[in-house]
Design an enzyme around this catalytic site. Sequence first.
Site, mmCIF file in Angstrom:
data_model
loop_
_atom_site.group_PDB
_atom_site.id
_atom_site.type_symbol
_atom_site.label_atom_id
_atom_site.label_comp_id
_atom_site.label_asym_id
_atom_site.label_seq_id
_atom_site.Cartn_x
_atom_site.Cartn_y
_atom_site.Cartn_z
ATOM 1 N N LEU A 49 0.863 -1.178 0.000
ATOM 2 C CA LEU A 49 0.000 0.000 0.000
ATOM 3 C C LEU A 49 0.898 1.226 0.000
ATOM 4 O O LEU A 49 1.779 1.354 0.849
ATOM 5 C CB LEU A 49 -0.895 0.017 1.247
ATOM 6 N N ASP A 50 0.699 2.138 -0.948
ATOM 7 C CA ASP A 50 1.521 3.335 -1.033
ATOM 8 C C ASP A 50 1.351 4.219 0.202
ATOM 9 O O ASP A 50 0.315 4.143 0.880
ATOM 10 C CB ASP A 50 1.152 4.136 -2.283
#
Length: 251
Positions: A40-41
């Site tokens: 997940l960024d």
Amino acid sequence: MKKVISLYKPIGFTPLEAITKFKERNSEYKNKKTSYPGRLDPMAEGVLLVLIGDENKKMKSYMKLDKEYLAEILFGFSSDSHDILGMPDKGEKIIIEIKKLKKKIKNFKGTYNQKIPVYSSFKIKGKPLFYYARNNKLNEIEIPEIKIKIKNIIIKSIYEISSSRLLKEIIKKINLVKGDFRQSTIKKKWNYLLREKERFVIVKILINCSSGTYIRAIADDLGKDFGGGLLLNLKRTKVGMFNSEKSIRLK
């Protein structure tokens, strides 16, 4: 001790920072081998699975799990990372026809090849794509594509936001990110682009998709007919049977 932990990763954290925070609060996991199937960024929040001990041997199975996202896409801008943590540019002012926008969104449903964003951790020749982007070496490689499937895409709402409110939200989110992501330069550019009083369109969509799908790439593709598009907010609400409501909060 659980074999799989479902964490709710906050905005601003990398997956490794989220796992470190979890271990600090749960000492029994401190020396256990951990990994996460599906990054997940920093700008995204939501479900992050953490595999514990021998469960790491099943990484490939977990990597195949479908995902669900709630995304907000901002029109009128683009960036080199396809989200607000990239170097932004302002597009041509276009009056967005809602009927045309809805039709294009629905056309994303199905299977197709998606070009991987250059600011990503996808590896080529042993190095992440962002290495080539940061060092102006993208001409040395071919940007890869991956086959993805959008199983369902639902428009939740379409609304407008003022430039002043938008700037406040963007700066607040960027300030949550640690490390060197060009934050200072990017914030200066956003301040410049949003210096005048304007209003911009945002669409909120719910997406069910196959593993490996880049939602920010969808935002960029969607914006091509509307003066640009980038990801303003992203929440991963499900990974397989794991959902955000039952995930462990770190804040």
